[in-house]
Scaffold this motif. Sequence first.
Motif, PDB file in Angstrom:
ATOM      1  N   UNK A  19       0.818  -1.212   0.000  1.00 54.97           N
ATOM      2  CA  UNK A  19       0.000   0.000   0.000  1.00 54.97           C
ATOM      3  C   UNK A  19       0.850   1.260   0.000  1.00 54.97           C
ATOM      4  N   UNK A  20       1.883   1.282   0.834  1.00 49.44           N
ATOM      5  CA  UNK A  20       2.781   2.440   0.852  1.00 49.44           C
ATOM      6  C   UNK A  20       3.472   2.616  -0.487  1.00 49.44           C
ATOM      7  N   UNK A  21       3.992   1.531  -1.037  1.00 54.88           N
ATOM      8  CA  UNK A  21       4.683   1.625  -2.327  1.00 54.88           C
ATOM      9  C   UNK A  21       3.745   2.149  -3.404  1.00 54.88           C
ATOM     10  N   UNK A  22       2.486   1.700  -3.365  1.00 55.42           N
ATOM     11  CA  UNK A  22       1.517   2.151  -4.366  1.00 55.42           C
ATOM     12  C   UNK A  22       1.201   3.642  -4.220  1.00 55.42           C
ATOM     13  N   UNK A  23       1.003   4.109  -2.987  1.00 57.23           N
ATOM     14  CA  UNK A  23       0.673   5.527  -2.796  1.00 57.23           C
ATOM     15  C   UNK A  23       1.793   6.412  -3.329  1.00 57.23           C
ATOM     16  N   UNK A  24       3.030   6.102  -2.997  1.00 58.40           N
ATOM     17  CA  UNK A  24       4.137   6.939  -3.458  1.00 58.40           C
ATOM     18  C   UNK A  24       4.339   6.811  -4.968  1.00 58.40           C
ATOM     19  N   UNK A  25       4.039   5.622  -5.521  1.00 62.41           N
ATOM     20  CA  UNK A  25       4.112   5.443  -6.966  1.00 62.41           C
ATOM     21  C   UNK A  25       3.043   6.275  -7.681  1.00 62.41           C
ATOM     22  N   UNK A  26       1.823   6.279  -7.147  1.00 61.27           N
ATOM     23  CA  UNK A  26       0.762   7.109  -7.725  1.00 61.27           C
ATOM     24  C   UNK A  26       1.121   8.588  -7.640  1.00 61.27           C
TER      25      UNK A  26
END
Length: 347
Positions: A19-26
């Motif tokens: 989830x963290x990786x996805x938020x920063x990727x978005x």
Amino acid sequence: MKRITILATDNTVASGIIGFLDVFSFCNTYWRRVNPQAGQDLFECQVVSSHGGDILTNQGIKVPAVGLNAPSDILHSDAVILASAMVTNKSEFQNYLHDFEPLFEPLRLFAASGKPLAAYCSGTLILAASGLLDGREATTVWWLNEMFQRHFAKVALRMDKLVVSDGHLHTAGATTSNMSLALHLVHILVGEQLASQMAKILLIDPNRQSQQPFMTMELISSSHKDEVIWNVQQWMQHHLTEPLLLDDIADKFALGKRTLIRRFKKALNETPASYVQRLRVDEAKRLLETTNLGLEEVVTRVGYEDVSSFRKLFIQLTSLTPRAYRQRFNTQQYEFDSDNCCEAELH
């Protein structure tokens, strides 16, 4: 570019770290879309494991991870996050603590830098175990609340909050609170505008500020070994509609009143009176979730007579009015009117 380091061990909860990786990727994708001239991303993320290699999550998913060449390497980060592991009891926490041991030195070095340091779910227990939360306010996963209080009494727990900031230390509740914590870090590192935009893009409710509405006693298993107090708990659960007077309970279980209070507090870290209040509110929550009973009937079924006083207690323990709670959690999607649902009392 902001460098985010996520400290993790094997048995990390997959959705939390991803989830963290996805938020920063978005964030990076959005940033490039609105700033096509930008020469670099906003965030660079890396996962650092306690053993220096890829980690295996609790679901057996392999997540690429690296080790630190030296503890001081962590100081190149702009923010550090402690990923949560699957922890449901003391034994599992001890395993997590053992696995995390190699990362305590870099963790403390980074904390001294004053940069944002964050933890969520069971990761908050690791942060507390480091001593960095002593004398500070924090929150934790609600169903490990009792264990947290027993082991880390120097921490001022705020279980009414989803995310708690005390200086540069930031803590959040159970697993999906990682999304709120991620937005909180985006706000700190980049600004409110981007955090607000990400909340809209990712459908993250920015007003979800409390864990209290989600707490239920059913999932809280006490680790105490006092058989008498366990029997008292079970008896209370099955006699909620009756007046539960302390003297009567003490007599029933052949205990002195002071002895009952002392043993109850030792076993459960709360008084019999507060425990009964939480039991009654928990049962009221169940009735609001699954029936169309009016509030007066709900109050009667959980052993109260005064609707007004119970409503105040309900708000105190859930941060919502009974009406707001029903609207959020009722699974039957009942249509209510003022005649059959005590509309006035529910407001």
